[in-house]
Design a protein around this motif. Structure first.
Motif, mmCIF file in Angstrom:
data_model
loop_
_atom_site.group_PDB
_atom_site.id
_atom_site.type_symbol
_atom_site.label_atom_id
_atom_site.label_comp_id
_atom_site.label_asym_id
_atom_site.label_seq_id
_atom_site.Cartn_x
_atom_site.Cartn_y
_atom_site.Cartn_z
ATOM 1 N N TYR A 102 0.830 -1.201 0.000
ATOM 2 C CA TYR A 102 0.000 0.000 0.000
ATOM 3 C C TYR A 102 0.866 1.252 0.000
ATOM 4 N N ALA A 103 0.237 2.368 -0.369
ATOM 5 C CA ALA A 103 0.854 3.693 -0.273
ATOM 6 C C ALA A 103 -0.216 4.663 0.207
ATOM 7 N N ILE A 104 0.208 5.785 0.746
ATOM 8 C CA ILE A 104 -0.729 6.831 1.141
ATOM 9 C C ILE A 104 -0.932 7.755 -0.049
ATOM 10 N N ALA A 105 -2.151 7.739 -0.592
ATOM 11 C CA ALA A 105 -2.445 8.510 -1.796
ATOM 12 C C ALA A 105 -2.857 9.943 -1.479
ATOM 13 N N GLY A 106 -3.398 10.170 -0.291
ATOM 14 C CA GLY A 106 -3.832 11.520 0.052
ATOM 15 C C GLY A 106 -4.321 11.582 1.481
ATOM 16 N N ALA A 107 -4.501 12.788 1.967
ATOM 17 C CA ALA A 107 -4.987 12.985 3.335
ATOM 18 C C ALA A 107 -5.867 14.225 3.381
ATOM 19 N N ASP A 108 -6.965 14.121 4.117
ATOM 20 C CA ASP A 108 -7.877 15.243 4.325
ATOM 21 C C ASP A 108 -7.863 15.617 5.803
ATOM 22 N N TYR A 109 -7.599 16.879 6.081
ATOM 23 C CA TYR A 109 -7.555 17.374 7.455
ATOM 24 C C TYR A 109 -8.664 18.393 7.671
ATOM 25 N N ARG A 110 -9.242 18.375 8.861
ATOM 26 C CA ARG A 110 -10.279 19.347 9.206
ATOM 27 C C ARG A 110 -10.049 19.874 10.613
ATOM 28 N N GLY A 111 -10.575 21.059 10.851
ATOM 29 C CA GLY A 111 -10.505 21.637 12.185
ATOM 30 C C GLY A 111 -11.247 22.959 12.206
ATOM 31 N N PHE A 112 -10.954 23.752 13.220
ATOM 32 C CA PHE A 112 -11.563 25.072 13.353
ATOM 33 C C PHE A 112 -10.457 26.081 13.632
ATOM 34 N N ALA A 113 -10.591 27.274 13.073
ATOM 35 C CA ALA A 113 -9.600 28.326 13.297
ATOM 36 C C ALA A 113 -10.298 29.633 13.630
ATOM 37 N N SER A 114 -9.743 30.332 14.596
ATOM 38 C CA SER A 114 -10.171 31.693 14.931
ATOM 39 C C SER A 114 -8.922 32.554 14.947
ATOM 40 N N LEU A 115 -8.667 33.228 13.833
ATOM 41 C CA LEU A 115 -7.462 34.030 13.665
ATOM 42 C C LEU A 115 -7.842 35.501 13.578
ATOM 43 N N GLN A 116 -7.254 36.306 14.455
ATOM 44 C CA GLN A 116 -7.516 37.742 14.467
ATOM 45 C C GLN A 116 -6.863 38.401 13.252
ATOM 46 N N PRO A 117 -7.335 39.590 12.858
ATOM 47 C CA PRO A 117 -6.693 40.304 11.753
ATOM 48 C C PRO A 117 -5.201 40.481 12.017
ATOM 49 N N GLY A 118 -4.381 40.054 11.081
ATOM 50 C CA GLY A 118 -2.934 40.136 11.235
ATOM 51 C C GLY A 118 -2.297 38.866 11.756
ATOM 52 N N ALA A 119 -3.090 37.928 12.272
ATOM 53 C CA ALA A 119 -2.566 36.660 12.766
ATOM 54 C C ALA A 119 -2.461 35.650 11.628
ATOM 55 N N LYS A 120 -1.635 34.617 11.842
ATOM 56 C CA LYS A 120 -1.438 33.589 10.828
ATOM 57 C C LYS A 120 -1.470 32.210 11.475
ATOM 58 N N GLY A 121 -1.913 31.238 10.693
ATOM 59 C CA GLY A 121 -1.921 29.849 11.138
ATOM 60 C C GLY A 121 -1.360 28.959 10.046
ATOM 61 N N THR A 122 -0.802 27.812 10.451
ATOM 62 C CA THR A 122 -0.210 26.869 9.510
ATOM 63 C C THR A 122 -0.529 25.450 9.926
ATOM 64 N N GLN A 123 -0.934 24.634 8.967
ATOM 65 C CA GLN A 123 -1.069 23.201 9.169
ATOM 66 C C GLN A 123 -0.032 22.529 8.284
ATOM 67 N N ARG A 124 0.746 21.601 8.875
ATOM 68 C CA ARG A 124 1.832 20.943 8.139
ATOM 69 C C ARG A 124 1.826 19.459 8.472
ATOM 70 N N ALA A 125 2.231 18.646 7.496
ATOM 71 C CA ALA A 125 2.306 17.204 7.718
ATOM 72 C C ALA A 125 3.479 16.624 6.936
ATOM 73 N N SER A 126 4.084 15.591 7.494
ATOM 74 C CA SER A 126 5.122 14.846 6.787
ATOM 75 C C SER A 126 4.812 13.357 6.904
ATOM 76 N N TYR A 127 5.240 12.595 5.893
ATOM 77 C CA TYR A 127 4.912 11.180 5.792
ATOM 78 C C TYR A 127 6.162 10.393 5.393
ATOM 79 N N TYR A 128 6.420 9.279 6.083
ATOM 80 C CA TYR A 128 7.552 8.450 5.683
ATOM 81 C C TYR A 128 7.425 7.049 6.291
ATOM 82 N N PHE A 129 8.003 6.069 5.582
ATOM 83 C CA PHE A 129 8.086 4.711 6.082
ATOM 84 C C PHE A 129 9.365 4.559 6.895
ATOM 85 N N GLN A 130 9.292 3.773 7.948
ATOM 86 C CA GLN A 130 10.458 3.511 8.788
ATOM 87 C C GLN A 130 11.615 3.015 7.934
#
Length: 216
Positions: A102-130
């Motif tokens: 098998y391989a990982i073909a894709g990933a879907d992430y969900r959540g909630f964000a409340s960012l004030q004007p001027g603020a920033k947010g980042t979602q990041r992911a990495s994938y690897y086999f041992q």
């Protein structure tokens, strides 16, 4: 968390649109009819304290899901200085039916964000086999003002899929991360991002691609 989750293929298919139909010219196979077993080997990180992450496998063996109940990063106001970054490292033992990989073909992430004007947010992911030198990274930025559910999708081109070695047990590792920066927002205002289930849906879905291993 230590136990594996078994799901048979007899139940109606879940997320059947996640993968293309079998095409002999590409080498891709339909999901194997046998069972897949996913065990969580380790869960480490500030975004997934013990007992706050769970893994389940879809009925048709083409996806697995991870839910979080305490994955939140925040900045500004009276936030703890270390709360701006949260991460979760999942190390999964994936047992597949004999003769398949098998391989990982894709990933879907969900959540909630409340960012004030001027603020920033980042979602990041990495994938690897041992033991593999290949690590895939994906990053999704968000900018305030933002006050809503968020969704991010990672996709891998079919030609670039990295499959688990046939006949060898290798842990699959997923490292996710949320970051929030107050940026130029008012220092009294709090901005935050969560990776969780805000509307009853699964927060993270990983799509599997299957193929048959060559005969020895």
């Amino acid at each position: 968390m230590a136990g594996g989750l078994l799901m048979g293929a007899a139940v109606a298919a879940l997320l059947t649109a996640a993968l293309p139909a079998h095409n002999p010219s590409t080498g891709f196979e339909d999901p194997p009819p046998d069972k897949i077993v996913i065990k969580v080997a380790t869960v480490n990180g500030s975004g997934c304290p013990q007992g706050t992450a769970a893994v389940a496998v879809s009925a048709d063996n083409t996806a697995f899901t991870v839910t979080y109940s305490d994955y939140l990063a925040q900045a500004g106001g009276s936030s703890d200085p270390t709360a701006f970054r949260k991460n979760c490292q999942l190390s999964l033992l994936v047992h597949v039916p004999q003769g398949f990989t098998y391989a990982i073909a894709g990933a879907d992430y969900r959540g909630f964000a409340s960012l004030q004007p001027g603020a920033k947010g980042t979602q990041r992911a990495s994938y690897y086999f041992q033991g593999s030198p290949n690590t895939e990274y994906r990053t999704h930025p968000f900018a305030g003002p933002y006050d809503d559910n968020w969704q991010a999708t990672d996709q891998t081109d079919w030609a670039q899929l990295v499959y688990a070695p046939c006949g060898v047990q290798r842990n699959f590792n997923i490292n996710t991360e949320l970051r929030v920066s107050a940026g130029t927002s008012s220092p009294d205002e709090v901005s935050f991002m969560t990776m969780d289930s805000t509307d009853g849906d699964i927060s993270t879905v990983y799509h599997l691609a299957w193929k048959e291993c060559p005969e020895d």
